[in-house]
Design a protein around this motif. Structure first.
Motif, PDB file in Angstrom:
ATOM      1  N   ILE A  37      87.972  -1.318 -48.658  1.00 26.28           N
ATOM      2  CA  ILE A  37      86.654  -1.354 -48.024  1.00 26.28           C
ATOM      3  C   ILE A  37      86.789  -1.515 -46.512  1.00 26.28           C
ATOM      4  CG2 ILE A  37      84.553  -2.750 -47.805  1.00 26.28           C
ATOM      5  CD1 ILE A  37      84.827  -3.264 -50.859  1.00 26.28           C
ATOM      6  N   ARG A  38      87.701  -2.351 -46.093  1.00 23.38           N
ATOM      7  CA  ARG A  38      87.900  -2.552 -44.659  1.00 23.38           C
ATOM      8  C   ARG A  38      88.478  -1.295 -44.004  1.00 23.38           C
ATOM      9  NH1 ARG A  38      90.075  -7.905 -46.504  1.00 23.38           N
ATOM     10  NH2 ARG A  38      88.464  -9.467 -46.066  1.00 23.38           N
ATOM     11  N   ARG A  39      89.424  -0.643 -44.672  1.00 23.66           N
ATOM     12  CA  ARG A  39      90.012   0.574 -44.097  1.00 23.66           C
ATOM     13  C   ARG A  39      88.971   1.678 -43.951  1.00 23.66           C
ATOM     14  NH1 ARG A  39      94.183   0.036 -47.864  1.00 23.66           N
ATOM     15  NH2 ARG A  39      93.609   2.030 -48.812  1.00 23.66           N
ATOM     16  N   TRP A  40      88.046   1.734 -44.898  1.00 24.77           N
ATOM     17  CA  TRP A  40      87.018   2.769 -44.850  1.00 24.77           C
ATOM     18  C   TRP A  40      85.802   2.322 -44.026  1.00 24.77           C
ATOM     19  CZ3 TRP A  40      86.440   7.401 -48.222  1.00 24.77           C
ATOM     20  CH2 TRP A  40      87.689   7.835 -48.692  1.00 24.77           C
ATOM     21  N   LYS A  41      85.862   1.113 -43.496  1.00 21.30           N
ATOM     22  CA  LYS A  41      84.866   0.592 -42.555  1.00 21.30           C
ATOM     23  C   LYS A  41      83.437   0.681 -43.099  1.00 21.30           C
ATOM     24  CE  LYS A  41      87.809   1.671 -38.589  1.00 21.30           C
ATOM     25  NZ  LYS A  41      87.964   2.397 -37.308  1.00 21.30           N
ATOM     26  N   LEU A  42      83.286   0.225 -44.342  1.00 16.55           N
ATOM     27  CA  LEU A  42      81.963   0.225 -44.957  1.00 16.55           C
ATOM     28  C   LEU A  42      81.254  -1.090 -44.680  1.00 16.55           C
ATOM     29  CD1 LEU A  42      82.787   1.953 -48.329  1.00 16.55           C
ATOM     30  CD2 LEU A  42      81.475   2.897 -46.443  1.00 16.55           C
ATOM     31  N   SER A  43      79.983  -1.013 -44.353  1.00 14.97           N
ATOM     32  CA  SER A  43      79.195  -2.203 -44.051  1.00 14.97           C
ATOM     33  C   SER A  43      77.792  -2.025 -44.617  1.00 14.97           C
ATOM     34  CB  SER A  43      79.135  -2.436 -42.539  1.00 14.97           C
ATOM     35  OG  SER A  43      78.536  -1.327 -41.891  1.00 14.97           O
ATOM     36  N   ALA A  44      77.071  -3.121 -44.691  1.00 11.32           N
ATOM     37  CA  ALA A  44      75.686  -3.117 -45.172  1.00 11.32           C
ATOM     38  C   ALA A  44      74.808  -3.797 -44.138  1.00 11.32           C
ATOM     39  CB  ALA A  44      75.581  -3.831 -46.513  1.00 11.32           C
ATOM     40  N   LEU A  45      73.635  -3.241 -43.913  1.00  9.27           N
ATOM     41  CA  LEU A  45      72.690  -3.822 -42.967  1.00  9.27           C
ATOM     42  C   LEU A  45      72.020  -5.057 -43.564  1.00  9.27           C
ATOM     43  CD1 LEU A  45      70.997  -0.559 -41.664  1.00  9.27           C
ATOM     44  CD2 LEU A  45      72.711  -1.954 -40.482  1.00  9.27           C
TER      45      LEU A  45
END
Length: 217
Positions: A37-45
């Motif tokens: 998840i960190r490598r793909w730089k996924l985040s949620a607002l």
């Protein structure tokens, strides 16, 4: 076709046992969902809804906890779900004990960000699970999932179906098979082949198809 009752019981029993040593098991096999998840730089607002299919002990949901987000997780293992519920930051999260090929526990078009990491190899029909992902995602919602490849990282062909440790079934798919299972309304944004977990007992390292999809409408 969904998991048989016997296969559900066998799969759940294996992961119930793993729940007691999950952290050390991750270190041993050398694969962690949060690293991906960190490598793909996924985040949620803030205020968004995050769902984790095959949530295990809740580490992914805990990563997204706070900022008014709604968190939903499910796992076939009751012991894994119990571990997730014990996390202080997940006291308000919703958890369900079920398989990834059951109806996912969210209304239509309710989820902003969904994960299905290291879980879809344990369902016989990938399209059933991905249909559910498409159903629960909002327009422009995202899904990150993995599927184990037919070839391992050394390039050796592995069975399409096997009994892992002689106990419970596992299914592998080629990249073409994964692409064929993407339902209408989901589009692939990015797809890569990546290192999976090391199968210590059999001495090989699995490969994953890592797929990021977006709900188009």
């Amino acid at each position: 076709m969904t998991l048989s009752k016997q296969d559900r019981m066998r799969t759940a029993a294996f992961f119930d046992e793993m729940a007691h040593y999950y952290a050390s098991a991750q270190d041993e096999v050398g694969w962690k969902p949060l690293d991906l998840i960190r490598r793909w730089k996924l985040s949620a607002l803030p205020g968004e809804t995050v769902l984790d299919a095959g949530c295990g002990p809740g580490e992914v949901l805990e990563y997204f906890a706070g900022a008014g987000r709604t968190l939903i997780g499910f796992d076939i293992s009751e012991a894994m779900v119990q571990s997730a519920r014990r996390r202080d930051r997940l006291k308000r999260a919703e958890f369900v004990v079920q398989s990834a090929d059951d109806p996912w526990p969210a209304p239509d078009a309710a989820v902003d960000l969904a994960f299905a990491l290291a879980v879809l190899e344990f369902v016989p029909e990938l399209d059933v699970a991905l249909d559910e992902a498409a159903r629960v995602l909002k327009p422009h919602g995202r899904l990150l999932f993995t599927c184990e490849d037919r070839h391992d990282m050394a390039g050796d062909l592995r069975p399409a179906r096997e009994l892992r440790y002689g106990e419970f079934p596992l299914w592998r798919r080629s990249a073409e098979e994964v692409e064929m299972c993407i339902p209408p309304g989901l589009e692939i944004v990015r797809m890569e082949r990546d290192r999976g977990y090391h199968v210590v007992e059999y001495g090989f390292t699995a490969a994953y198809h890592v797929v990021l999809c977006r709900r188009t409408s």
